[in-house]
Structure formats: C-alpha cells, structure tokens
Design a protein around this motif. Structure first.
Motif, PDB file in Angstrom:
ATOM      1  N   TYR A  89       0.839  -1.264   0.092  1.00 62.05           N
ATOM      2  CA  TYR A  89       0.102  -0.046   0.036  1.00 62.05           C
ATOM      3  C   TYR A  89       0.848   1.228  -0.057  1.00 62.05           C
ATOM      4  O   TYR A  89       0.448   2.390   0.365  1.00 62.05           O
ATOM      5  CB  TYR A  89      -1.151  -0.005   0.983  1.00 62.05           C
ATOM      6  CG  TYR A  89      -1.892  -1.056   1.050  1.00 62.05           C
ATOM      7  CD1 TYR A  89      -2.841  -1.212   0.363  1.00 62.05           C
ATOM      8  CD2 TYR A  89      -1.813  -2.642   1.890  1.00 62.05           C
ATOM      9  CE1 TYR A  89      -3.751  -2.458   0.236  1.00 62.05           C
ATOM     10  CE2 TYR A  89      -2.393  -3.528   1.797  1.00 62.05           C
ATOM     11  CZ  TYR A  89      -3.491  -3.538   0.932  1.00 62.05           C
ATOM     12  OH  TYR A  89      -4.097  -4.588   0.899  1.00 62.05           O
ATOM     13  N   THR A  90       2.120   1.202  -0.479  1.00 61.88           N
ATOM     14  CA  THR A  90       3.012   2.216  -0.381  1.00 61.88           C
ATOM     15  C   THR A  90       2.161   3.363  -1.485  1.00 61.88           C
ATOM     16  O   THR A  90       2.461   4.738  -0.865  1.00 61.88           O
ATOM     17  CB  THR A  90       4.169   1.821  -1.097  1.00 61.88           C
ATOM     18  OG1 THR A  90       4.976   0.994  -0.218  1.00 61.88           O
ATOM     19  CG2 THR A  90       5.224   3.132  -1.182  1.00 61.88           C
ATOM     20  N   LEU A  91       1.739   2.843  -2.806  1.00 61.49           N
ATOM     21  CA  LEU A  91       1.106   3.953  -3.467  1.00 61.49           C
ATOM     22  C   LEU A  91      -0.043   4.782  -3.046  1.00 61.49           C
ATOM     23  O   LEU A  91      -0.165   5.883  -3.248  1.00 61.49           O
ATOM     24  CB  LEU A  91       0.999   3.384  -4.891  1.00 61.49           C
ATOM     25  CG  LEU A  91       2.107   2.432  -5.629  1.00 61.49           C
ATOM     26  CD1 LEU A  91       1.816   1.857  -6.918  1.00 61.49           C
ATOM     27  CD2 LEU A  91       3.258   3.708  -5.753  1.00 61.49           C
ATOM     28  N   PHE A  92      -0.806   4.178  -2.035  1.00 63.10           N
ATOM     29  CA  PHE A  92      -1.868   4.760  -1.440  1.00 63.10           C
ATOM     30  C   PHE A  92      -1.515   5.766  -0.273  1.00 63.10           C
ATOM     31  O   PHE A  92      -2.144   6.811  -0.073  1.00 63.10           O
ATOM     32  CB  PHE A  92      -2.720   3.703  -1.138  1.00 63.10           C
ATOM     33  CG  PHE A  92      -3.325   3.003  -2.051  1.00 63.10           C
ATOM     34  CD1 PHE A  92      -4.539   3.449  -2.804  1.00 63.10           C
ATOM     35  CD2 PHE A  92      -3.001   1.794  -2.392  1.00 63.10           C
ATOM     36  CE1 PHE A  92      -5.125   2.666  -3.888  1.00 63.10           C
ATOM     37  CE2 PHE A  92      -3.407   1.063  -3.581  1.00 63.10           C
ATOM     38  CZ  PHE A  92      -4.593   1.568  -4.227  1.00 63.10           C
ATOM     39  N   ASN A  93      -0.347   5.231   0.394  1.00 62.01           N
ATOM     40  CA  ASN A  93       0.171   6.275   1.288  1.00 62.01           C
ATOM     41  C   ASN A  93       0.976   7.513   0.702  1.00 62.01           C
ATOM     42  O   ASN A  93       0.814   8.580   1.347  1.00 62.01           O
ATOM     43  CB  ASN A  93       1.577   5.548   1.942  1.00 62.01           C
ATOM     44  CG  ASN A  93       1.851   6.208   3.427  1.00 62.01           C
ATOM     45  OD1 ASN A  93       1.257   6.379   4.194  1.00 62.01           O
ATOM     46  ND2 ASN A  93       3.297   6.531   3.354  1.00 62.01           N
ATOM     47  N   THR A  94       1.290   7.432  -0.588  1.00 62.95           N
ATOM     48  CA  THR A  94       1.971   8.455  -1.239  1.00 62.95           C
ATOM     49  C   THR A  94       0.797   9.052  -2.478  1.00 62.95           C
ATOM     50  O   THR A  94       1.486  10.053  -2.993  1.00 62.95           O
ATOM     51  CB  THR A  94       3.237   8.262  -2.036  1.00 62.95           C
ATOM     52  OG1 THR A  94       2.901   7.182  -2.993  1.00 62.95           O
ATOM     53  CG2 THR A  94       4.215   7.646  -0.845  1.00 62.95           C
ATOM     54  N   TYR A  95      -0.127   8.512  -2.463  1.00 64.68           N
ATOM     55  CA  TYR A  95      -1.257   9.139  -3.313  1.00 64.68           C
ATOM     56  C   TYR A  95      -0.797   9.131  -4.764  1.00 64.68           C
ATOM     57  O   TYR A  95      -0.731  10.074  -5.533  1.00 64.68           O
ATOM     58  CB  TYR A  95      -1.678  10.236  -3.196  1.00 64.68           C
ATOM     59  CG  TYR A  95      -3.024  10.322  -2.429  1.00 64.68           C
ATOM     60  CD1 TYR A  95      -4.376  10.516  -3.218  1.00 64.68           C
ATOM     61  CD2 TYR A  95      -3.345  10.038  -1.264  1.00 64.68           C
ATOM     62  CE1 TYR A  95      -5.543  10.016  -2.638  1.00 64.68           C
ATOM     63  CE2 TYR A  95      -4.623   9.904  -0.312  1.00 64.68           C
ATOM     64  CZ  TYR A  95      -5.404  10.120  -1.235  1.00 64.68           C
ATOM     65  OH  TYR A  95      -6.845   9.984  -0.594  1.00 64.68           O
ATOM     66  N   SER A  96       0.015   8.083  -5.359  1.00 63.62           N
ATOM     67  CA  SER A  96       0.711   7.840  -6.553  1.00 63.62           C
ATOM     68  C   SER A  96       0.281   6.772  -7.393  1.00 63.62           C
ATOM     69  O   SER A  96       1.016   6.144  -8.239  1.00 63.62           O
ATOM     70  CB  SER A  96       2.357   8.016  -6.312  1.00 63.62           C
ATOM     71  OG  SER A  96       2.485   6.951  -5.405  1.00 63.62           O
ATOM     72  N   VAL A  99      -2.894   3.377 -13.374  1.00 63.25           N
ATOM     73  CA  VAL A  99      -4.143   2.384 -14.076  1.00 63.25           C
ATOM     74  C   VAL A  99      -3.633   0.877 -13.915  1.00 63.25           C
ATOM     75  O   VAL A  99      -4.809   0.071 -13.962  1.00 63.25           O
ATOM     76  CB  VAL A  99      -4.259   2.955 -15.237  1.00 63.25           C
ATOM     77  CG1 VAL A  99      -5.132   4.336 -15.662  1.00 63.25           C
ATOM     78  CG2 VAL A  99      -3.286   2.836 -16.260  1.00 63.25           C
ATOM     79  N   THR A 100      -2.629   0.660 -13.643  1.00 61.43           N
ATOM     80  CA  THR A 100      -2.089  -0.544 -13.593  1.00 61.43           C
ATOM     81  C   THR A 100      -1.812  -1.114 -12.044  1.00 61.43           C
ATOM     82  O   THR A 100      -1.304  -2.273 -11.811  1.00 61.43           O
ATOM     83  CB  THR A 100      -0.589  -0.757 -14.247  1.00 61.43           C
ATOM     84  OG1 THR A 100       0.321   0.178 -13.558  1.00 61.43           O
ATOM     85  CG2 THR A 100      -1.064  -0.700 -15.812  1.00 61.43           C
ATOM     86  N   ASP A 101      -2.341  -0.214 -11.118  1.00 64.23           N
ATOM     87  CA  ASP A 101      -2.417  -0.811  -9.705  1.00 64.23           C
ATOM     88  C   ASP A 101      -3.089  -2.132  -9.492  1.00 64.23           C
ATOM     89  O   ASP A 101      -4.104  -2.089  -9.783  1.00 64.23           O
ATOM     90  CB  ASP A 101      -2.872   0.430  -8.963  1.00 64.23           C
ATOM     91  CG  ASP A 101      -3.039   0.019  -7.449  1.00 64.23           C
ATOM     92  OD1 ASP A 101      -1.550   0.320  -7.065  1.00 64.23           O
ATOM     93  OD2 ASP A 101      -3.782  -0.396  -6.795  1.00 64.23           O
ATOM     94  N   GLY A 102      -2.368  -3.206  -8.923  1.00 61.00           N
ATOM     95  CA  GLY A 102      -2.778  -4.181  -8.559  1.00 61.00           C
ATOM     96  C   GLY A 102      -3.885  -4.355  -7.466  1.00 61.00           C
ATOM     97  O   GLY A 102      -4.698  -5.155  -7.697  1.00 61.00           O
ATOM     98  N   ASN A 103      -3.943  -3.238  -6.511  1.00 56.29           N
ATOM     99  CA  ASN A 103      -5.075  -3.569  -5.500  1.00 56.29           C
ATOM    100  C   ASN A 103      -6.276  -2.830  -5.968  1.00 56.29           C
ATOM    101  O   ASN A 103      -7.277  -3.341  -5.589  1.00 56.29           O
ATOM    102  CB  ASN A 103      -4.498  -2.518  -4.404  1.00 56.29           C
ATOM    103  CG  ASN A 103      -3.442  -2.951  -3.621  1.00 56.29           C
ATOM    104  OD1 ASN A 103      -2.175  -2.443  -3.575  1.00 56.29           O
ATOM    105  ND2 ASN A 103      -3.407  -4.425  -3.293  1.00 56.29           N
ATOM    106  N   ALA A 104      -6.031  -2.048  -6.720  1.00 58.63           N
ATOM    107  CA  ALA A 104      -7.463  -1.491  -7.734  1.00 58.63           C
ATOM    108  C   ALA A 104      -8.022  -2.518  -8.456  1.00 58.63           C
ATOM    109  O   ALA A 104      -9.282  -2.712  -8.520  1.00 58.63           O
ATOM    110  CB  ALA A 104      -6.962  -0.258  -8.507  1.00 58.63           C
ATOM    111  N   LEU A 105      -7.244  -3.024  -9.206  1.00 54.49           N
ATOM    112  CA  LEU A 105      -7.562  -4.328 -10.067  1.00 54.49           C
ATOM    113  C   LEU A 105      -8.287  -5.358  -9.230  1.00 54.49           C
ATOM    114  O   LEU A 105      -9.230  -5.760  -9.681  1.00 54.49           O
ATOM    115  CB  LEU A 105      -6.368  -4.903 -10.973  1.00 54.49           C
ATOM    116  CG  LEU A 105      -6.756  -6.118 -11.856  1.00 54.49           C
ATOM    117  CD1 LEU A 105      -7.841  -5.914 -12.788  1.00 54.49           C
ATOM    118  CD2 LEU A 105      -5.626  -6.712 -12.632  1.00 54.49           C
TER     119      LEU A 105
END
Length: 468
Positions: A89-96, A99-105
């Motif tokens: 969840y690093t990218l959600f901590n940094t808001y970055s 479209v290829t995000d695995g958690n969203a998919l």
C-alpha cells in the motif's frame, strides 16, 4: 496368436466406443463447463452452496479480506505506512497509484466476482420456499454491498455528481457482454432496490457472518447517509436500533469484543462481518497481519492526530498500544483492533450497531439537536468518553469526529471525507507531498483497471479523468 486376439479385441472396443459416442442422447449432453447458471443451480441445496461461495468471495485479499478496510483509512488520515515496511500500500500512502495498480484491479475483479455469484442465485429458477427466499435475500444484500463498494471507490460521490459515470451494472449472466458505465444515480437506484428485496425476503438470523433482515436495513441506512438523504437514513437506522434486537457494546465488554475472533450468534453489536475462520482465511495476507505488531508485518500504524483524540478514560484508546515499531524502534501508537493472527483470525467488521446510532445522530441534524445529542452520546457514554454538549455546526463536527474515533480502521473514514467533499488533511506522519489531497485531485477516485479498459472497448472511453 495371443497378440492377434488382443488386436481384434482392441478394434472391437474402439468400434463400440465410436458407435456409442454417436448416439443422439450422448451428443445432446452438455459438458460440465457449458452448464448454464440455471442448470448449475437447480435445487435448494445448490443455492446454499453457491451462497457460501459468494460469502467466501468477500474474503479476497483486495476485497474485505484486507484492501477495502485498509484503503478506507490509509487514503484518509487515520493510518500511515511506517518507514520500516514490506512495501504494501505504498502508492496509497503517497497518493501515486496508476491504472495498472494491482490493488485497484483486485478490488474491481473481486467485487464483480461476488456480483456474478449473487446474480446466479437471484436469477435461479428454483421454486420458492422460506429457505430459497432467505438465500436470494442474502444474495441481493451481497450484490448491493458489492455495488456500493465499487461505486464509492471508482466514481465521484453521489453528493457531488449523481449523473456522472458510475460502474457497469451487470444483473444477468452474459459472458459476451461489454457493458458501459451506468450513472452514479443508476447504481444507487439498483443498490436501494436490492436492499428492499433483501429486507423483504429474509426472515432468519443465523450469525454475524451472514446477512440478515436488519443487517440489510443497516446497509440501507449507510447508503442513504452516503447519498445525503438524511430522512431515509434516519428511518433505516432507527428501524435497526428499535426492531433489530441487537445488543449494545459497552465499556465493560469492549475489550473482549475486539479480542474475540469468533463470529457472533448473540447479536452483540455486529450486524455483519466478513469471517476469517481457522479454515477459510488469508493467512499472512490477512488484515490483522498488516496492523498487528505480533505478526511479521505491522506496516500500518496510527496517525498521531487520531491517537490524540482519545481521552485517558476512553476504552477505545486501549486498542492502540504505544509500543516499539519495529521491535527495537521508537514507541508509537499501533493498531490492535485485529489481534488474532493464528487459527481463527480476526473478522472484518462491515456494519455495527454503534454506527447506526452515529448515523441517527448525524441524520437528525439540523432538525433536532436534542435527538442528535441523545444518539451520539449513547455511544460516548459506553466508551468512557466525554459527553458531547455542543450546538450548531460544532455539533455536526463533533459527530463526524466521533465517527472517526469509533469506526477507525474499519474502512469508513475516507468515505466520510468523500461524501462530505472534504480535503484529506494528513499529519506529518505522511510524506510531505501527500499531506494535503484536495477534493478535486483526480486520485480521489480509483482508476478503472487498465486490463478492464483493454478488454472492454465500451468502457475504454469512460476512464476516470486524469488517468487517460
């Protein structure tokens, strides 16, 4: 001679098989992989098995098994990723995230998988009886929960743009369908319709891991609160409070309630939760491992400003022990709301009675401040917290703060900021570039996964703005 006899017997066997395989009755049989949902779910027992599968789908790692409750707090201001982490969840901590995000998919595919299973149960031709009605009612509630989750994460809030893109509505099985996105309003209309069906069809209460009549009504209250339709939210919440038969969580049983990992049959507090028992669980990928310092991860910890909200006598403060993180590091507030990391793991709470009181409090405003105070202080009085005595806009703010404290780490905080169209204002625990996330920031809603837009030309042109 022996070889010749064997050859002849083999040829006779081949001929017999060939002859048998050409019979009309054989040719009309459907291979197992070609069964229609109606054929696969032909009995009451089939529906029960399918319903168990639908519930199991909620436990997916990127669904209620872990990501949904985590995103609801890390995209807000409650939990942050500690400097020593496993890069989850690093990218959600940094808001970055992109479209290829695995958690969203994973969230997208998990939710639609549950919807598919629910659709098959709902559309089954099995003759109606009390059990069938119950199963179908639970399926309607599961479909409503899944669409509610999808539309809140992948679309603008109803309170902001009800006519904007929602998510595709799929209510029947069609593997060739390439649906476009319905509007946000259309998605909410289906959710409310499904919850009406669920409330009407269900008559049984089994335990906290299965939807019941009043769990569906509790979800309806939450949906209306999200839409800003306060009168309907109040009516639904009071229906649960007055008629659901659920008992209140108090200061005396608060610690034991959160320590116990077992599903409940006593109707104490939990309207609905996602079970992670000793057999069906995510093991090291479970929600509890991301929070508990007793496991291998413990990446996500308590934001300083949230911890500061709890008074010394507030029993909720004990859920956030100040301990070294990592083992030899500085002592900081950590999350112990999900302590079970072996055997029967901690469940994911989805709907609780206390939230019904908080919904009733917020929905009573501005018409009746007296009622709002009664409902919100029903909660504070059972936590050892100071009673709220404010009025006007400060009362509203105090109720929202009480929601933050009571529902912390259950995935609700971000959704409150979304429906209220508020800036995400984070403490210095977060990276400097990700401390102020304005409501207009395109990453306030998740991207439609690229694999979905690649496979579906209808939705490709309907990607959320900013991700194109």
């Amino acid at each position: 001679m022996i070889r010749s006899i064997k050859n002849k017997l083999f040829l006779l066997l081949v001929a017999a098989v060939a002859f048998t395989s050409c019979k009309k009755s054989f040719l009309e049989l459907n291979p197992p992989t070609s069964l229609t949902p109606g054929q696969a779910l032909a009995t009451e027992a089939d529906l029960q098995v399918a319903l168990r599968g639908a519930y199991a789908g909620l436990r997916g790692v990127d669904y209620f098994g872990r990501s949904v409750p985590i995103l609801g707090d890390i995209m807000a201001d409650n939990t942050y990723q500690h400097a020593v982490n496993t890069n989850r969840y690093t990218l959600f901590n940094t808001y970055s995230f992109v479209v290829t995000d695995g958690n969203a998919l994973g969230l997208w595919t998990s939710a639609y998988s549950v919807i598919l299973r629910a659709n098959n149960i709902i559309n089954s031709p099995v003759a109606s009886n009390a059990n069938v009605s119950q199963y179908k009612g639970e399926a309607y509630a599961l479909r409503a929960l899944s669409y509610f989750t999808l539309v809140r994460y992948f679309s603008k809030p109803f309170t902001e743009a009800p006519d904007s893109y929602g998510v595709p509505l799929v209510t029947t099985y069609n593997p060739d369908d390439k649906p476009g996105r319905a509007t946000v309003a259309q998605v909410y209309a289906l959710i409310l319709s499904d919850l009406t069906q669920a409330y009407t069809l269900m008559t049984k209460y089994t335990n906290s891991s299965q939807f019941s009549k009043y769990a569906a009504k509790g979800l309806e209250a939450k949906v209306h609160m999200t839409m800003g339709t306060k009168a309907s939210a109040l009516a639904a919440a009071l229906d649960v409070i007055n008629n659901g038969g659920f008992g209140s969580l108090t200061a005396a049983n608060h610690a034991a309630y959160w320590t116990s990992p077992a599903i409940r049959t006593d109707k104490l507090e939990t309207l609905f939760e996602v079970s992670s028992d000793a057999v069906g669980n995510l093991s090291f990928d479970a929600l509890s491992y991301l929070y508990s310092q007793a496991g291998n991860y413990g990446d996500l910890v308590v934001a300083d400003d949230l911890y500061a909200l709890f008074g010394a006598a507030d029993v909720r403060k004990a859920l956030y022990p100040v301990v070294p993180r990592p083992a030899a590091g500085a002592a900081i507030p950590t999350v112990n709301k999900y302590p079970a990391i072996t055997g029967d793991l901690s469940e994911t709470k989805v709907l609780r009675l206390s939230e019904m009181y908080l919904i009733a409090a917020e929905a009573s405003l501005p018409a009746s401040e007296a009622n709002a105070l009664t409902y919100v202080n029903y909660v504070t009085s059972r936590r050892g917290a100071d009673a709220i005595a404010s009025t006007g806009n400060q009362l509203f703010e105090d109720i929202i703060t009480e929601r933050r404290k009571e529902l912390a780490f259950e995935g609700d905080r971000y959704m409150d900021l979304q429906r209220l169209k508020r800036t995400v204002s984070r403490s210095t625990n977060y990276p400097a570039a990700a401390r102020t996330i304005d409501f207009t920031n395109f990453r306030r809603i998740l991207p439609i996964p690229q694999s979905e837009t690649d496979a579906n030309p209808t939705i490709k042109a309907q990607q959320n703005s900013g991700y194109n």
